[in-house]
Design an enzyme around this catalytic site. Structure first.
Site, mmCIF file in Angstrom:
data_model
loop_
_atom_site.group_PDB
_atom_site.id
_atom_site.type_symbol
_atom_site.label_atom_id
_atom_site.label_comp_id
_atom_site.label_asym_id
_atom_site.label_seq_id
_atom_site.Cartn_x
_atom_site.Cartn_y
_atom_site.Cartn_z
ATOM 1 N N ASP A 35 21.635 -80.694 -24.649
ATOM 2 C CA ASP A 35 21.809 -80.771 -23.404
ATOM 3 C C ASP A 35 20.284 -81.393 -22.584
ATOM 4 O O ASP A 35 19.437 -80.663 -22.696
ATOM 5 C CB ASP A 35 22.184 -79.492 -22.687
ATOM 6 C CG ASP A 35 22.446 -79.542 -21.228
ATOM 7 O OD1 ASP A 35 23.369 -80.477 -20.931
ATOM 8 O OD2 ASP A 35 21.997 -78.907 -20.253
ATOM 9 N N ASN A 87 9.449 -84.858 -22.126
ATOM 10 C CA ASN A 87 9.907 -86.058 -21.489
ATOM 11 C C ASN A 87 10.820 -86.828 -22.683
ATOM 12 O O ASN A 87 10.379 -87.216 -23.841
ATOM 13 C CB ASN A 87 9.010 -87.171 -20.943
ATOM 14 C CG ASN A 87 9.380 -88.222 -20.347
ATOM 15 O OD1 ASN A 87 10.694 -88.654 -20.168
ATOM 16 N ND2 ASN A 87 8.728 -88.959 -19.605
ATOM 17 N N ASP A 113 18.794 -85.984 -12.233
ATOM 18 C CA ASP A 113 18.193 -86.334 -10.917
ATOM 19 C C ASP A 113 18.533 -87.788 -10.347
ATOM 20 O O ASP A 113 18.216 -88.825 -11.343
ATOM 21 C CB ASP A 113 16.470 -86.455 -10.962
ATOM 22 C CG ASP A 113 15.998 -84.962 -11.332
ATOM 23 O OD1 ASP A 113 16.642 -84.243 -10.889
ATOM 24 O OD2 ASP A 113 14.954 -84.831 -11.471
ATOM 25 N N LYS A 117 16.216 -94.455 -4.439
ATOM 26 C CA LYS A 117 15.413 -95.640 -4.141
ATOM 27 C C LYS A 117 15.705 -96.707 -5.479
ATOM 28 O O LYS A 117 15.333 -96.152 -6.533
ATOM 29 C CB LYS A 117 14.220 -95.547 -3.690
ATOM 30 C CG LYS A 117 14.058 -94.690 -2.430
ATOM 31 C CD LYS A 117 12.458 -94.601 -2.111
ATOM 32 C CE LYS A 117 12.382 -93.852 -0.499
ATOM 33 N NZ LYS A 117 11.205 -93.507 -0.118
#
Length: 214
Positions: A35, A87, A113, A117
């Site tokens: 996950d 990461n 997330d 932009k």
């Protein structure tokens, strides 16, 4: 706790050597569900409790959340679940290369997330390099499940995976054709979105039979 962290900042670009499956799990031969972006971990905690013959790994870039999740896991004495800080765009490939081929059966990316932009699109978690790492480790019929309540984000994610030749979309067409989480467990965000009567877009991809080549 910050809701978003910039994965492209120098700190998060440092590769981490994640513990091998043999260190993480007592029964390291079990199939693995990965996950990506495990947040507060409730989804995996419930799933690991219900499925003792699977191993579950939650990867999260917000280190305080990983500490919180590990505290919950230890309290429940779940030996088939681990939460790791990293990461994924920097550290996942090396960890996957340690797995037996085909051991990675399922990958879920749920409500990541959005980074609205355009100049921040490159911060989004799903990228070609991650897909190729997954494709290399996963055998035929493995799964990638994605979901979001933001249409622009799910469209971006499906376009990214559709361009990868190793995965085939299971539900072509309507992004709302999957009416519930296929693993019969909901994330915190999923529950909240349903309470707000928001549309949730869910897509399942299947690893096809093409052999991975660089």
């Amino acid at each position: 706790m910050r809701q978003h962290v910039n994965p492209l900042s120098q700190f998060f670009q440092l590769p981490l050597s994640l513990p091998s499956k043999n260190i993480l799990f007592e029964k390291s031969h079990y199939p693995i569900h990965l996950d990506i972006g495990s947040a507060k971990g409730e989804f995996l905690i419930e799933l690991a409790t219900k499925c003792p013959d699977w191993n579950f790994v939650g990867l999260e870039i917000r280190e305080p959340l990983v500490s919180l999740c590990e505290k919950k896991r230890r309290k429940l004495e779940l030996t088939n679940l681990k939460f790791l800080f990293c990461n994924v765009n920097v550290s996942l490939d090396e960890w996957l290369s340690d797995l037996d081929f085909g051991q990675l059966k399922r990958v879920s990316i749920q409500f990541p997330d959005p980074w609205f932009k355009r100049k921040h699109f490159k911060r989004r978690v799903l990228k070609t390099n991650i897909l190729n790492s997954i494709a290399k480790a996963m055998s035929k019929n493995g799964e990638i499940f994605i979901q979001s309540d933001i249409f622009e984000l799910i469209e971006y994610m499906t376009n990214t995976i559709d361009e990868n030749r190793y995965f085939t979309r299971k539900n072509v067409g309507d992004l709302r054709s999957i009416n519930k989480n296929p693993y019969n467990v909901m994330t915190d965000r999923e529950i909240l979105s349903l309470k707000k009567n928001l549309l949730i877009y869910r897509v399942m991809y299947i690893r096809n039979s093409l052999l991975f080549t660089n």
